[in-house]
Design a protein around this motif. Sequence first.
Motif: not given
Ligand SMILES: [Fe+2]
Length: 389
Positions: A191, A195, A259, A273, A277
């Motif tokens: 994740d 980002h 996202h 989450h 991802n």
């Molecule tokens: Fe995230």
Amino acid sequence: MSSIYLASHIQFGVGARLNIGGNFCSLNCKKVMVVTDEGIVKAGILDDIIKSLSDSGITYALFDKVIPDPDVTCVHKARDFYLVENCDGMLAVGGGSSIDTAKGAGLLITNSDPLMSLAGLDKVKNPLPPLVAIPTTCGTGSEVTNVTVITDEQHAKIPFVSSLLTPKVAILDPELLYKLPSHIVAATGIDALTHAVEALTNKNENWYADACAIQAVRMISKNIRPAVLNQDEKALGEMLYASSLAGISFTVARLGLVHAMSHPVSGFAGVPHGLANAILLPYILDFNLVGNPEAHALFAKELGVSDQGSAIQTAKAGVQEVIKMNQELGIPKSFSEIGVNDECMSNMIEDTFKSPNIAINAREVTRKDVEEIYAASFSGKLPLAVTSI
Ligand SMILES: [Fe+2]
């Protein structure tokens, strides 16, 4: 003109959490609401944090009812608890769900508007009560970001974005990750990588976000395997720092299609989450790379890929590296592998296009593209037909 707003005081290092009481003294707080989940309490993670509060004369009230992907009800419960307990500050301890719950409750404590009327960009009017965040995973970045995500009654994950949401203090203590289950290190670590790569490659990229994102990718690439496979303590600490850097990068430059598409999968199918991802990432890199080959090639090189003669080819080799990394870390290749079917597909597609990250994604996106990417990520079929170059 562009501007960058970073409000967090970041404290990091082994044992950094033990000064938590001093932080709340500096913030003139007397009683804090500790926002966390039952797993954190059972693991004993709060014990020395609470001792530090007591040693500094700070009292506390424990709200341990945070759920994964916190919803409107959870946030209202936390707000009510804060008011009943007459607190004057908040301490979030946990993953993104705990920190986001604290931010959501904080919004409701100081803003009289209905929660959802504050969703979107810069709708928050009043600052939150003083919030200190201590992350216990290496993915969220929420301890330094200006974002919270709350799930609404229709299962849609709604982003709230405002500089007023940034915690006053972020405490990065590697020790808190030493006992984190490996599969959570893997999913939250990817994740954080997501980002960074979305901030690096989207249309909002800028020098500040790039600097943070590139360093985050470099640190994650070097440390994610020893952190996951060997529970190497130094590597886990580096992952925590990289996650925070990646959080700063997307606070500055925002995110992209990964996202936009992962939030509906979490909202409708309950996939955590980080894992959502991690599964989507290679499919969307494969789709996106033609939109910004140079930035994707830079990402690939930071992952350790050698120059393949052109940006496109180097970027494609980067996708292969992410696929290999996911395999080594035990990330499933598809949603069907974890028992998720595509029965909510049309809702997911519709919600994808509600994300403000669509407009800044590295490549223009159509409904057909999203449909094909979801179909591929549910079945595990790579490369995508839409991008065969
Ligand atoms: Fe995230």
